[in-house]
Each structure stands twice: as structure tokens, then as C-alpha cells.
Design a protein around this motif. Structure first.
Motif, mmCIF file in Angstrom:
data_model
loop_
_atom_site.group_PDB
_atom_site.id
_atom_site.type_symbol
_atom_site.label_atom_id
_atom_site.label_comp_id
_atom_site.label_asym_id
_atom_site.label_seq_id
_atom_site.Cartn_x
_atom_site.Cartn_y
_atom_site.Cartn_z
ATOM 1 N N SER A 61 -11.451 -9.645 -37.144
ATOM 2 C CA SER A 61 -11.549 -10.221 -38.492
ATOM 3 C C SER A 61 -10.782 -11.529 -38.586
ATOM 4 C CB SER A 61 -11.021 -9.227 -39.535
ATOM 5 O OG SER A 61 -11.798 -8.055 -39.523
ATOM 6 N N LEU A 62 -9.599 -11.557 -37.992
ATOM 7 C CA LEU A 62 -8.817 -12.800 -37.979
ATOM 8 C C LEU A 62 -9.563 -13.902 -37.220
ATOM 9 C CD1 LEU A 62 -5.271 -11.332 -37.244
ATOM 10 C CD2 LEU A 62 -6.060 -12.326 -39.411
ATOM 11 N N ASP A 63 -10.128 -13.550 -36.088
ATOM 12 C CA ASP A 63 -10.886 -14.500 -35.270
ATOM 13 C C ASP A 63 -12.056 -15.075 -36.064
ATOM 14 O OD1 ASP A 63 -11.982 -15.954 -33.178
ATOM 15 O OD2 ASP A 63 -12.450 -14.213 -31.935
ATOM 16 N N TRP A 64 -12.855 -14.210 -36.678
ATOM 17 C CA TRP A 64 -14.008 -14.673 -37.445
ATOM 18 C C TRP A 64 -13.592 -15.514 -38.641
ATOM 19 C CZ3 TRP A 64 -15.711 -9.022 -36.905
ATOM 20 C CH2 TRP A 64 -16.409 -8.850 -35.715
ATOM 21 N N ALA A 65 -12.414 -15.283 -39.188
ATOM 22 C CA ALA A 65 -11.920 -16.068 -40.324
ATOM 23 C C ALA A 65 -11.257 -17.372 -39.877
ATOM 24 C CB ALA A 65 -10.937 -15.236 -41.142
ATOM 25 N N GLY A 66 -11.130 -17.561 -38.557
ATOM 26 C CA GLY A 66 -10.496 -18.776 -38.050
ATOM 27 C C GLY A 66 -8.987 -18.761 -38.166
ATOM 28 N N ILE A 67 -8.407 -17.578 -38.260
ATOM 29 C CA ILE A 67 -6.960 -17.429 -38.398
ATOM 30 C C ILE A 67 -6.380 -17.015 -37.046
ATOM 31 C CG2 ILE A 67 -5.106 -16.115 -39.527
ATOM 32 C CD1 ILE A 67 -7.109 -15.712 -41.884
ATOM 33 N N GLU A 68 -5.338 -17.688 -36.621
ATOM 34 C CA GLU A 68 -4.711 -17.352 -35.347
ATOM 35 C C GLU A 68 -4.073 -15.966 -35.415
ATOM 36 O OE1 GLU A 68 -1.267 -19.069 -32.370
ATOM 37 O OE2 GLU A 68 -2.267 -20.458 -33.731
ATOM 38 N N LYS A 69 -4.291 -15.185 -34.375
ATOM 39 C CA LYS A 69 -3.737 -13.828 -34.314
ATOM 40 C C LYS A 69 -2.224 -13.916 -34.141
ATOM 41 C CE LYS A 69 -3.948 -11.338 -30.493
ATOM 42 N NZ LYS A 69 -4.387 -10.516 -29.367
ATOM 43 N N PRO A 70 -1.458 -13.219 -34.983
ATOM 44 C CA PRO A 70 0.003 -13.208 -34.823
ATOM 45 C C PRO A 70 0.402 -12.607 -33.474
ATOM 46 C CG PRO A 70 -0.642 -12.251 -36.936
ATOM 47 C CD PRO A 70 -1.898 -12.444 -36.144
ATOM 48 N N GLU A 71 1.509 -13.038 -32.958
ATOM 49 C CA GLU A 71 1.997 -12.585 -31.652
ATOM 50 C C GLU A 71 2.226 -11.081 -31.597
ATOM 51 O OE1 GLU A 71 5.893 -13.500 -29.108
ATOM 52 O OE2 GLU A 71 4.842 -15.308 -29.768
ATOM 53 N N TYR A 72 2.597 -10.483 -32.710
ATOM 54 C CA TYR A 72 2.908 -9.060 -32.729
ATOM 55 C C TYR A 72 1.662 -8.164 -32.739
ATOM 56 C CZ TYR A 72 2.146 -9.692 -37.756
ATOM 57 O OH TYR A 72 1.613 -10.026 -38.972
#
Length: 165
Positions: A61-72
Motif C-alpha cells: 500500500s505504501l509503495d502504490w501510494a508513492g510513500i517510502e517504506k519506513p526502516e522499521y
């Protein structure tokens, strides 16, 4: 044009398979979940048969929204799998249930440990997809048992699981 829909569910309920009832086991009928994606660029009817985790839905979902995945976030997006840009997200799959069960699945093999009962199981999923032939006590597979046990223990360390096997 810009919406992804993911259909998924909790893992399966064992209704007598392997003599078990409930969700708390590491057999395929219980650990595999539906994960169906509809959206832009997702080819209808495409089947990607690689192991993933249910929690990959968040990273996707983060990927499709263009949001970088948090490190954790330890899980991975399925988007590259759907686009054919990647063949898999994980070398091994790890499973755990309280202090009763641990599992590692890799390259068509599955090793299950029941530490409180001092029991281990080994299955060749390529030849035995329904996990009916436990190879753990077969001396021919002693090397594979040791190899899979080491892989499970390495994953425990990597994931901070301190349960003694």
C-alpha cells in the motif's frame, strides 16, 4: 485508474487436517492466505506463486501510494512481483506461535519445531504438498534436518526470537 484493491484474509482454520483443530499450526492449509490484487498495471488472471507474508499488504500500500517504506517495516511490497520485476521477496518464510511452534520454509522444504514437546517435523513440499510424509526420523534426511534447524535458529536470531529450541 489509480486504485488498488487487495482481497486477503486471516490464515486458515484447520478442521481436522493432521488431526488438528484451530489456526495455531504451521501446516500449509493454515498458513497460506488468499492475496488477490486488482489495480492499474495488474494483469487479470496473473498468478504469482511465491511465498509472501500477509503483512506485505502494508508495504504494498505504501509503495502504490508513492510513500517510502519506513526502516522499521520488515515486510515487502508485492508490486515488483506483479510487474515481473522481481521473482521473490523472501528466501525463507518464518512462522511462530507463542512458545509452542516455530517453522522455516525454504526451497520447497519445511521444518517445524515444537520445542515444548521436543518434536520436530520435516516435509518436502515439492513431493508432498499436503505434508503427509514426515521425514524427520528418516536417517536419509538427517543432513537436511540439521540444515533446516540451523536456518530456523538463524532466523530466530535475526528476528529477535529468544525461544530455546
Amino acid at each position: 485508474d489509480n486504485t488498488y484493491i487487495v482481497f486477503t484474509a486471516d490464515h486458515g482454520l484447520s478442521l481436522g487436517h493432521h488431526g488438528l483443530i484451530g489456526k495455531q499450526n504451521m501446516y500449509e492449509h493454515s498458513i497460506r492466505v488468499p492475496f488477490i490484487v486488482k489495480g492499474p498495471g495488474v494483469k487479470a488472471g496473473k498468478d504469482v506463486d511465491v511465498p509472501i507474508y500477509l503483512q506485505d499488504v502494508m508495504a504494498s500500500s505504501l509503495d502504490w501510494a508513492g510513500i517510502e517504506k519506513p526502516e522499521y517495516v520488515d515486510f515487502n511490497s508485492v508490486a515488483p512481483l506483479l510487474k515481473g520485476k522481481k521473482k521473490g521477496n523472501y528466501d525463507r518464510i518464518y512462522g511462530a506461535y507463542i512458545n509452542r511452534q516455530r517453522m522455516v520454509k525454504e526451497d520447497g522444504w519445511k521444518f517445524i519445531s515444537y520445542p515444548t514437546a521436543n518434536v520436530e517435523r520435516l516435509y518436502n513440499l515439492n513431493k508432498d504438498p499436503h505434508e503427509m510424509e514426515d521425514l524427520a526420523l528418516n536417517p536419509e534426511y538427517a543432513g537436511k534436518m540439521n540444515q533446516m534447524r540451523k536456518k530456523l535458529k538463524a532466523l530466530q536470531v535475526e528476528l529477535g526470537d529468544e525461544l530455546e529450541l
